[in-house]
Design a protein around this motif. Structure first.
Motif, PDB file in Angstrom:
ATOM      1  N   UNK A 181       5.896  -1.884   4.071  1.00 47.09           N
ATOM      2  CA  UNK A 181       5.531  -2.727   2.931  1.00 47.09           C
ATOM      3  C   UNK A 181       4.434  -2.103   2.073  1.00 47.09           C
ATOM      4  N   UNK A 182       3.437  -1.516   2.706  1.00 49.26           N
ATOM      5  CA  UNK A 182       2.330  -0.919   1.966  1.00 49.26           C
ATOM      6  C   UNK A 182       2.706   0.296   1.156  1.00 49.26           C
ATOM      7  N   UNK A 183       3.931   0.799   1.347  1.00 48.34           N
ATOM      8  CA  UNK A 183       4.389   1.971   0.595  1.00 48.34           C
ATOM      9  C   UNK A 183       4.926   1.602  -0.781  1.00 48.34           C
ATOM     10  N   UNK A 184       4.948   0.298  -1.094  1.00 49.18           N
ATOM     11  CA  UNK A 184       5.520  -0.156  -2.356  1.00 49.18           C
ATOM     12  C   UNK A 184       4.556  -1.100  -3.071  1.00 49.18           C
ATOM     13  N   UNK A 185       4.624  -1.123  -4.394  1.00 51.99           N
ATOM     14  CA  UNK A 185       3.889  -2.131  -5.146  1.00 51.99           C
ATOM     15  C   UNK A 185       4.317  -3.504  -4.643  1.00 51.99           C
ATOM     16  N   UNK A 186       3.397  -4.436  -4.557  1.00 51.07           N
ATOM     17  CA  UNK A 186       3.701  -5.742  -3.961  1.00 51.07           C
ATOM     18  C   UNK A 186       4.899  -6.416  -4.607  1.00 51.07           C
ATOM     19  N   UNK A 187       4.928  -6.426  -5.938  1.00 49.24           N
ATOM     20  CA  UNK A 187       6.016  -7.130  -6.610  1.00 49.24           C
ATOM     21  C   UNK A 187       7.353  -6.423  -6.411  1.00 49.24           C
ATOM     22  N   UNK A 188       7.305  -5.095  -6.261  1.00 52.30           N
ATOM     23  CA  UNK A 188       8.535  -4.340  -6.027  1.00 52.30           C
ATOM     24  C   UNK A 188       9.085  -4.666  -4.642  1.00 52.30           C
ATOM     25  N   UNK A 189       8.205  -4.733  -3.657  1.00 49.58           N
ATOM     26  CA  UNK A 189       8.620  -5.104  -2.304  1.00 49.58           C
ATOM     27  C   UNK A 189       9.216  -6.516  -2.310  1.00 49.58           C
TER      28      UNK A 189
END
Length: 435
Positions: A125-133
């Motif tokens: 999860x931390x590998x992506x922008x929050x909204x993208x995840x």
């Protein structure tokens, strides 16, 4: 990738695309009993920039062979094929690209896809922008359909040689100062038109319309054709009408070359230097280079987009349940969407990473693009990428967008008045949403 919101989109002749998709080996075929490596088929549209990444992955996984289908294809052709394959339970790739504007439709049938949360994806999860995840999750948050690839970011690509011919500034900072607003962009276009360069100021009204819409929606309500409760608001969301009216102003000023986006005519217009500017999400740089060809290297540059930023495009990689090699496909999808994978794709074809780690990497921050006159693409697209404002896409976004843009196109071609075009946009969008 675009989004394209439809569409992360690129262009190639549709007949060629059909042949490509039609003659490729059927994905999902169980080759586990065959000698040699298993084959993983990856279905994409446009230019994802994975060629070198595939080579690297296969070198470290000698038991895997990767075949990509659909490269360069139009999203409007790719999406129906993927939908058909999913419905039939066969034919889809082991890894499939899903454009953000279509994600809601596919999430409505999560049973068609592997739940990546069951395969360790939560740790990513931390590998992506929050909204993208969050976009990749089903409404109840219990299933992750896809891992994010890129985000859009919007700039304006322009032809320096045509600007010089028109007596306009050519240096990117000075060009950016020409158009702080869309009305300033129109005024600049009128100066360009008066110079009689033999080229139009922009490629097509539809591309500009979508840019204005997503920019305005991102800076106001956060949605375009549907609100966040999935109610169709094409005729009540001010952002849609504002984008339509501004686009009509551009059309009425005679600035568009009227080259239908993604058509063969559009591709030829790149090669023949028939227009001077094009709304330019990060992924569009790869499309431009592919369409304009080597002869135009150094003739293109990138300036700021009129208005205030915006986000157009972005895609996801998913693994259909029908894949015979789900575990291997999941690992490949994780690799391609890792920070390293997103950096590699950006270097190859320009799609802007959705990974914060990738966005902070010097490989992105300090990157330049030789084709676009050594433009500092990392700074142009990467700066502010973490604060991009996503636009919500509703359940029939693709179909509705197509109808609205078809209406814009009829006005551009002089087939309908602006009033008629707007009425068509609203009425046909409602019909498309009701199907």
């Amino acid at each position: 990738m675009g989004t394209f919101s439809r569409r992360r989109l690129a262009a190639v002749a549709l007949a060629a695309t059909t042949a490509l998709l039609g003659t490729a080996a059927c994905a999902g075929e169980d080759d586990s009993a065959k000698d040699g490596p298993i084959t993983l088929t990856v279905d994409v549209f446009g230019q994802f920039g994975y060629e070198e990444l595939y080579k690297e992955y296969m070198a470290s996984h000698p038991d895997v062979k990767i075949v990509e289908r659909g490269t360069g294809s139009n999203l409007d052709e790719y999406s129906p094929k993927l939908t058909q394959w999913l419905a039939a339970g066969k034919g889809a790739g082991d890894v499939v690209a899903i454009e953000e504007g279509l994600l809601v439709e596919y999430k409505a049938n999560p049973q068609n896809f592997v739940n990546l949360l069951d395969h360790g994806a939560a740790d990513l999860k931390g590998n992506f922008l929050d909204w993208k995840w969050n976009q990749g999750l089903t409404a109840d948050g219990k299933q992750l359909i896809g891992l994010g690839t890129d985000v859009g970011g919007i700039a304006m690509c322009y032809r320096k040689d045509l600007f010089a011919k028109a007596g306009l500034p050519t240096e990117r900072d000075q060009v950016s100062k020409l158009w702080p607003t869309w009305q300033d962009y129109i005024a600049t276009g009128e100066k360009f038109k008066a110079a009689n360069t033999g080229a139009s100021f922009l490629d097509a009204a539809t591309n500009t319309f979508n840019t204005i819409l997503l920019q305005t929606a991102g800076n106001t309500s956060g949605y375009s054709y549907y609100d966040t409760s999935d109610k169709l608001v094409v005729d009540s969301n001010p952002a849609v009408k504002q984008a339509f009216d501004t686009t009509v102003d551009i059309i009425d000023s005679g600035l568009s070359g009227k080259y239908g986006s993604w058509s063969e005519e559009w591709v030829s217009a790149f090669k023949q230097s028939k227009f001077a500017t094009i709304a330019c999400p990060a992924w569009m740089t790869g499309v431009i280079e592919g369409n304009a060809g080597p002869a135009a290297k150094g003739k293109w540059d990138i300036a700021q987009v009129p208005g205030n930023g915006g986000n157009w495009g972005g895609s996801f990689l998913a693994v259909p349940k029908q894949s015979k090699h789900q575990a291997e496909a999941i690992e490949l999808a994780k690799f391609l969407t890792s920070a390293k994978g997103q950096i590699g794709a950006f270097k190859a074809k320009g799609p802007l990473p959705s990974s914060p780690q990738a966005l902070d990497d010097p490989a992105i921050v300090d990157s330049t693009n030789a084709y676009f006159s050594a433009a500092p693409v990392g700074k142009i697209f990467g700066t502010g990428a973490k604060s991009l404002k996503p636009v919500y896409m509703g359940p029939k976004n693709q179909a509705v967008r197509t109808e609205v843009e078809n209406a814009v196109r009829t006005v551009e071609l002089g087939q309908r008045t602006p009033e008629q075009g707007w009425n068509d946009a609203v009425n046909n969008a409602k019909k498309a949403a009701a199907k």
